[in-house]
Write a protein that holds these residues in place. Structure first.
Motif, PDB file in Angstrom:
ATOM      1  N   CYS A   1      16.932 -14.368  44.762  1.00 53.30           N
ATOM      2  CA  CYS A   1      16.901 -13.546  44.148  1.00 53.30           C
ATOM      3  C   CYS A   1      16.782 -12.523  44.875  1.00 53.30           C
ATOM      4  CB  CYS A   1      16.622 -13.247  42.538  1.00 53.30           C
ATOM      5  SG  CYS A   1      17.363 -14.940  40.962  1.00 53.30           S
TER       6      CYS A   1
ATOM      7  N   ASP B   1      21.672 -10.219  42.223  1.00 48.81           N
ATOM      8  CA  ASP B   1      21.697 -11.800  42.029  1.00 48.81           C
ATOM      9  C   ASP B   1      21.175 -12.528  41.128  1.00 48.81           C
ATOM     10  OD1 ASP B   1      19.869 -11.619  45.493  1.00 48.81           O
ATOM     11  OD2 ASP B   1      22.415 -11.682  44.928  1.00 48.81           O
TER      12      ASP B   1
ATOM     13  N   TYR C   1      21.904 -19.914  43.129  1.00 49.54           N
ATOM     14  CA  TYR C   1      21.123 -19.494  43.903  1.00 49.54           C
ATOM     15  C   TYR C   1      19.376 -19.494  44.808  1.00 49.54           C
ATOM     16  CZ  TYR C   1      24.686 -15.837  42.842  1.00 49.54           C
ATOM     17  OH  TYR C   1      26.088 -15.159  42.177  1.00 49.54           O
TER      18      TYR C   1
END
Length: 125
Positions: A106, A111, A103
């Motif tokens: 976050c 996440d 990702y």
């Protein structure tokens, strides 16, 4: 064993500064984001700041913009949070967190999938 260990918390007066550190071991977070979250008594854990491995994507919650700076030293596998102009409302347990997914940010608890044990920050007026 994957571990995140925070340090640098403490008690300061309003207007003061603290620098939090988070040392990662057992895993090289070379693809995803790392972040700082905080949780005050009686409140939900919230994202404070996030940074991607390459440092090109950073995010801050509105209440800390201009006062906090997140950074990471990938060679040392360490995440930092420089906190300036601290306010009493910044008082909370601060948690380091990391995502094992690629990702860019976050921001939400969902996440991240690795957490540190937390370090207390107390700001007095």
């Amino acid at each position: 064993q994957v571990q995140l260990v925070e340090s640098g918390g403490g008690s300061v007066q309003a207007g003061g500064s603290l620098r939090l550190s988070c040392a990662a071991s057992g895993y090289s977070y070379s693809s995803g984001c790392m972040a700082w979250f905080r949780q005050a008594p009686g409140k939900e854990r919230e994202g404070v700041a996030s940074i991607h491995y390459g440092g090109g994507y950073s995010w801050y919650t509105d209440s800390v913009k201009g006062r906090f700076t997140i950074s990471r030293d990938n060679g040392k596998n360490t995440l930092y949070l420089q906190m300036n102009s601290l306010k009493p409302e910044d008082t909370a347990m601060y948690y380091c967190a990391a995502s094992t997914y690629p990702y860019r940010y976050c921001i939400r608890r969902s996440d991240v999938d690795v957490w540190g044990q937390g370090t207390q920050v107390t700001v007095s007026s």
